[in-house]
Design an enzyme around this catalytic site. Sequence first.
Site: not given
Ligand code: PGA
Length: 252
Positions: A9, A11, A95, A97, A167, A173, A212
């Site tokens: 992903n 982003k 997601h 976010e 998640e 993150g 992560s």
């Molecule tokens: P991350 O993000 O691996 O940077 O924690 C995962 C995601 O948001 O899909």
Amino acid sequence: MRRKLIVGNWKMYGDYASNEALMDALLSGLRDLRNADYAVCVPHPYLFQAQAALKGSNIGWGGQNMSQFTGGAFTGSVAPQMLADFGCQYVIIGHSERRGALHETNPMVAAKFAVAVRMGIKPILCLGETLEEHDAGQAHDVVERQLNAVMNEVGVENLGKGILAYEPVWAIGVGRGARPEQAQSIHAYLRKLVAKKSKDVAKEIRILHGGSVKPSNAAKLLAMPDIDGGLVGGASLDAADFVPICRIAHSF
Ligand code: PGA
């Protein structure tokens, strides 16, 4: 046996030149890893670039979001068939976010899931609790609500045409993910909820883990019986991290 799937992903990162270099490195790094599936979900403007670079390879591609509407006066939105037009096999839906900062609701997420399935694009449905919900012991309730909002709307058979991704928001993150056993317990719970509607779908549906995921924790996470792959953010932007994660998936 469910085949492992690793999805990057990206982003809102990358540019034309860095994407080209990253995809070149992935094409050579993943070429011989035939025992798992791999994909990258890229920002919409780069779908054409991803299709041109990855077509015919063992790496799929997809979007990170799309409209729940199939057309019309929706300035700035991207319709599902536009993703299909650029060969997307996957689209990330719901997601955290987008649920958080961009106020996507469960009904919107369900509508997007339904239309993706109709278009033949595999939706990757993100589920996960915030830190506050986690601390309040509400993780199971939250993911159950999020799952049911989609499963009740589209039906379990259609749910099975997509992919789930657990998640935990508090693990995204930050560099430190959920413990494998902690993640496994929610993954198993999600599978149990699906099994209440269909044992066959529960057995087949892939449940990815996100938050992560990196080379140092991927092996332990992917060894869990209900963790069928990873949705990888930060570590998908550098082939030196993403390729080793994919190699681990290939080794199962
Ligand atoms: P991350 O993000 O691996 O940077 O924690 C995962 C995601 O948001 O899909």
